[in-house]
Enzyme design. Structure first.
Site, PDB file in Angstrom:
ATOM      1  N   GLY A 153     -21.417  -3.521  -1.554  1.00 57.98           N
ATOM      2  CA  GLY A 153     -21.604  -4.968  -1.508  1.00 57.98           C
ATOM      3  C   GLY A 153     -20.357  -5.807  -1.733  1.00 57.98           C
ATOM      4  O   GLY A 153     -20.456  -6.967  -2.142  1.00 57.98           O
ATOM      5  N   SER A 154     -19.185  -5.266  -1.402  1.00 57.32           N
ATOM      6  CA  SER A 154     -17.989  -6.090  -1.627  1.00 57.32           C
ATOM      7  C   SER A 154     -17.922  -7.266  -0.655  1.00 57.32           C
ATOM      8  O   SER A 154     -17.438  -8.348  -1.014  1.00 57.32           O
ATOM      9  CB  SER A 154     -16.710  -5.243  -1.563  1.00 57.32           C
ATOM     10  OG  SER A 154     -16.413  -4.869  -0.249  1.00 57.32           O
ATOM     11  N   ASN A 155     -18.409  -7.099   0.556  1.00 45.95           N
ATOM     12  CA  ASN A 155     -18.440  -8.236   1.479  1.00 45.95           C
ATOM     13  C   ASN A 155     -19.463  -9.274   1.030  1.00 45.95           C
ATOM     14  O   ASN A 155     -19.234 -10.481   1.173  1.00 45.95           O
ATOM     15  CB  ASN A 155     -18.729  -7.766   2.910  1.00 45.95           C
ATOM     16  CG  ASN A 155     -17.473  -7.290   3.613  1.00 45.95           C
ATOM     17  OD1 ASN A 155     -16.603  -8.097   3.938  1.00 45.95           O
ATOM     18  ND2 ASN A 155     -17.350  -5.986   3.810  1.00 45.95           N
TER      19      ASN A 155
ATOM     20  N   ARG B 260     -38.995   1.993  11.939  1.00 43.90           N
ATOM     21  CA  ARG B 260     -38.148   0.795  12.048  1.00 43.90           C
ATOM     22  C   ARG B 260     -39.015  -0.462  12.167  1.00 43.90           C
ATOM     23  O   ARG B 260     -38.710  -1.506  11.600  1.00 43.90           O
ATOM     24  CB  ARG B 260     -37.246   0.897  13.282  1.00 43.90           C
ATOM     25  CG  ARG B 260     -36.234   1.983  13.154  1.00 43.90           C
ATOM     26  CD  ARG B 260     -35.064   1.827  14.117  1.00 43.90           C
ATOM     27  NE  ARG B 260     -34.246   3.015  14.047  1.00 43.90           N
ATOM     28  CZ  ARG B 260     -33.487   3.361  13.007  1.00 43.90           C
ATOM     29  NH1 ARG B 260     -33.404   2.574  11.950  1.00 43.90           N
ATOM     30  NH2 ARG B 260     -32.801   4.481  12.999  1.00 43.90           N
TER      31      ARG B 260
ATOM     32  N   ILE C 182     -30.129   0.515  11.562  1.00 44.23           N
ATOM     33  CA  ILE C 182     -30.258  -0.112  12.877  1.00 44.23           C
ATOM     34  C   ILE C 182     -31.535  -0.939  12.908  1.00 44.23           C
ATOM     35  O   ILE C 182     -32.592  -0.501  12.439  1.00 44.23           O
ATOM     36  CB  ILE C 182     -30.254   0.973  13.975  1.00 44.23           C
ATOM     37  CG1 ILE C 182     -28.871   1.619  14.033  1.00 44.23           C
ATOM     38  CG2 ILE C 182     -30.654   0.392  15.327  1.00 44.23           C
ATOM     39  CD1 ILE C 182     -28.798   2.866  14.872  1.00 44.23           C
TER      40      ILE C 182
ATOM     41  N   ASN D 169     -22.563  -9.983  11.613  1.00 43.40           N
ATOM     42  CA  ASN D 169     -22.222  -8.696  10.996  1.00 43.40           C
ATOM     43  C   ASN D 169     -20.708  -8.615  10.834  1.00 43.40           C
ATOM     44  O   ASN D 169     -19.959  -9.261  11.560  1.00 43.40           O
ATOM     45  CB  ASN D 169     -22.694  -7.556  11.919  1.00 43.40           C
ATOM     46  CG  ASN D 169     -22.415  -6.183  11.335  1.00 43.40           C
ATOM     47  OD1 ASN D 169     -22.610  -5.945  10.142  1.00 43.40           O
ATOM     48  ND2 ASN D 169     -21.939  -5.262  12.164  1.00 43.40           N
TER      49      ASN D 169
ATOM     50  N   HIS E 120     -17.733  -5.692  10.868  1.00 49.63           N
ATOM     51  CA  HIS E 120     -17.501  -4.289  11.247  1.00 49.63           C
ATOM     52  C   HIS E 120     -16.028  -3.964  11.007  1.00 49.63           C
ATOM     53  O   HIS E 120     -15.153  -4.756  11.364  1.00 49.63           O
ATOM     54  CB  HIS E 120     -17.874  -4.068  12.719  1.00 49.63           C
ATOM     55  CG  HIS E 120     -17.698  -2.645  13.147  1.00 49.63           C
ATOM     56  ND1 HIS E 120     -18.624  -1.665  12.842  1.00 49.63           N
ATOM     57  CD2 HIS E 120     -16.693  -2.025  13.811  1.00 49.63           C
ATOM     58  CE1 HIS E 120     -18.185  -0.510  13.317  1.00 49.63           C
ATOM     59  NE2 HIS E 120     -17.023  -0.695  13.908  1.00 49.63           N
TER      60      HIS E 120
ATOM     61  N   ASP F 135     -22.990  -2.968  17.385  1.00 45.06           N
ATOM     62  CA  ASP F 135     -21.589  -3.393  17.335  1.00 45.06           C
ATOM     63  C   ASP F 135     -21.119  -3.995  18.656  1.00 45.06           C
ATOM     64  O   ASP F 135     -19.944  -3.878  19.018  1.00 45.06           O
ATOM     65  CB  ASP F 135     -20.671  -2.212  16.925  1.00 45.06           C
ATOM     66  CG  ASP F 135     -21.033  -1.643  15.559  1.00 45.06           C
ATOM     67  OD1 ASP F 135     -21.498  -2.419  14.703  1.00 45.06           O
ATOM     68  OD2 ASP F 135     -20.860  -0.432  15.363  1.00 45.06           O
TER      69      ASP F 135
ATOM     70  N   GLU G 269     -11.531  -8.052   5.729  1.00 41.08           N
ATOM     71  CA  GLU G 269     -12.957  -8.343   5.917  1.00 41.08           C
ATOM     72  C   GLU G 269     -13.371  -9.477   4.993  1.00 41.08           C
ATOM     73  O   GLU G 269     -14.116 -10.389   5.373  1.00 41.08           O
ATOM     74  CB  GLU G 269     -13.813  -7.107   5.624  1.00 41.08           C
ATOM     75  CG  GLU G 269     -13.602  -5.952   6.583  1.00 41.08           C
ATOM     76  CD  GLU G 269     -14.486  -4.753   6.255  1.00 41.08           C
ATOM     77  OE1 GLU G 269     -15.657  -4.936   5.898  1.00 41.08           O
ATOM     78  OE2 GLU G 269     -13.992  -3.618   6.362  1.00 41.08           O
TER      79      GLU G 269
HETATM   80  C1  GAR Z   1     -17.505  -2.481   5.103  1.00 45.11           C
HETATM   81  O1  GAR Z   1     -16.256  -1.939   5.408  1.00 45.11           O
HETATM   82  C2  GAR Z   1     -18.212  -2.926   6.366  1.00 45.11           C
HETATM   83  O2  GAR Z   1     -17.349  -3.447   7.333  1.00 45.11           O
HETATM   84  C3  GAR Z   1     -18.812  -1.626   6.831  1.00 45.11           C
HETATM   85  O3  GAR Z   1     -19.265  -0.998   5.661  1.00 45.11           O
HETATM   86  C4  GAR Z   1     -18.457  -1.413   4.566  1.00 45.11           C
HETATM   87  C5  GAR Z   1     -19.377  -1.947   3.519  1.00 45.11           C
HETATM   88  O4  GAR Z   1     -18.656  -2.269   2.362  1.00 45.11           O
HETATM   89  N1  GAR Z   1     -19.872  -1.850   7.776  1.00 45.11           N
HETATM   90  C6  GAR Z   1     -20.131  -1.064   8.786  1.00 45.11           C
HETATM   91  O5  GAR Z   1     -19.511  -0.036   9.016  1.00 45.11           O
HETATM   92  C7  GAR Z   1     -21.275  -1.524   9.663  1.00 45.11           C
HETATM   93  N2  GAR Z   1     -21.248  -0.865  10.918  1.00 45.11           N
HETATM   94  P1  GAR Z   1     -19.241  -3.299   1.311  1.00 45.11           P
HETATM   95  O6  GAR Z   1     -20.645  -2.804   0.969  1.00 45.11           O
HETATM   96  O7  GAR Z   1     -18.301  -3.179   0.150  1.00 45.11           O
HETATM   97  O8  GAR Z   1     -19.242  -4.660   1.931  1.00 45.11           O
END
Ligand code: GAR
Length: 216
Positions: free
Chosen positions: A15-17, A67, A94, A109, A111, A147, A176
Site C-alpha cells: 500500500g505505498s501508493n 470474479r 483482474i 491504475n 503500473h 494494462d 510512482e
Molecule cells: C507497485 O509497484 C505497483 O505499481 C504495482 O505493484 C506495486 C504495489 O506496491 N502494481 C502492479 O504491478 C499492477 N499491475 P504498493 O502496494 O506499495 O503500492
C-alpha cells in the site's frame, strides 16, 4: 472550490501508493478525498495505515470466489460509500469486463513500467533481463484489457548498469509516488479527456529534450 470527489483506493498488499495518494489528498485544495480503502487480502499491510489515518476500510476476500461474485460485492461496497473515483494501487486481481465498464473513465491504475512495454507481473525482472536502458511507471485509465488503458502520465527512470530487479523497483516506486497523486488530481479536477487511446490533459506542460543512457 468545487466539492471534493470521493475516491476509493483498492489494494492487495503493502500500500505505498495508497499512502502517497492519502498524503497528497491531505493537502489543502486537493480535489479528491480518500473516502474508502478496499483490500481483497485480509492481511494487506496497507490496511493498518489506512485505519490509523481514520479512513474507512473494507475487506472483500477474493480467495476461492468467482470474479463475478467478487466484483458484484466490490461494486455494491463502492456504491454504498458514494464513491465517484477508483484508484487501483497494487491491486493484484483482474476485474471483470462488466465491472470495468461500470467504472469507465472513473478508474485509474499505476503500473511499474513504461507501458505498453512490460505488462503483467514480474515487471522489474523482465526489465533487467531485457537490457533496456530506461524503465519507468505509468498512470492510466483502466479498460478491460490488462494494462492497456489510455495513458495519463509516465515517469522515465534510467536503469543503472548491473542493478537488480529490487533496486530498479525501488527507483521506480519513488516515481510512482509522484505521478499517481498527480493523475488523481487531474482526474478529480476534470482536466482529462479521452479520445480513443489518447488522453488530453488540460493546461499540462511537456518537458523538452531527451535523456541518453548510459553516458560517457
Ligand atoms: C507497485 O509497484 C505497483 O505499481 C504495482 O505493484 C506495486 C504495489 O506496491 N502494481 C502492479 O504491478 C499492477 N499491475 P504498493 O502496494 O506499495 O503500492
Amino acid at each position: 472550490m468545487a466539492a471534493r470527489k470521493s475516491a476509493a483506493i483498492l489494494i492487495s498488499g503493502r500500500g505505498s501508493n495508497m499512502r502517497a495518494l492519502v498524503e497528497a489528498a491531505e493537502a489543502a485544495g486537493f480535489p479528491a478525498r480518500i473516502a474508502l480503502v478496499v483490500s481483497n487480502n485480509p492481511v494487506a499491510a496497507g490496511l493498518d495505515y489506512a485505519q490509523a489515518k481514520g479512513i474507512t476500510t473494507a475487506v472483500i476476500p477474493s480467495k476461492g470466489r468467482s470474479r463475478e461474485d467478487f466484483d458484484a460485492e466490490l461494486h455494491a461496497t463502492l456504491k454504498a460509500h458514494n464513491i465517484e473515483l477508483v484508484c487501483l494501487a497494487g491491486f493484484m486481481r483482474i476485474l471483470t469486463e462488466g465491472f470495468v465498464q461500470n467504472w469507465a473513465g472513473r478508474m485509474i491504475n499505476i503500473h511499474p513500467s513504461l507501458l505498453p512495454a512490460f505488462k503483467g507481473v514480474h515487471v522489474h525482472e523482465q526489465v533487467v533481463a531485457s537490457g533496456v536502458r530506461f524503465t519507468g511507471c505509468t498512470a492510466h485509465f483502466v479498460t478491460p484489457g490488462m494494462d492497456e488503458g489510455p495513458i495519463i502520465v509516465q515517469a522515465v527512470v534510467p536503469v543503472p548498469i548491473g542493478a537488480t530487479a529490487d533496486e530498479v523497483a525501488a527507483l521506480v516506486l519513488e516515481q510512482e509516488h509522484r505521478i499517481y497523486p498527480q493523475a488523481l488530481r487531474w482526474l478529480a479536477e476534470g482536466r482529462l479527456t479521452v479520445e480513443g487511446q489518447v488522453v488530453r490533459v488540460q493546461e499540462a506542460a511537456v518537458p523538452q529534450g531527451a535523456m541518453i543512457s548510459p553516458t560517457v
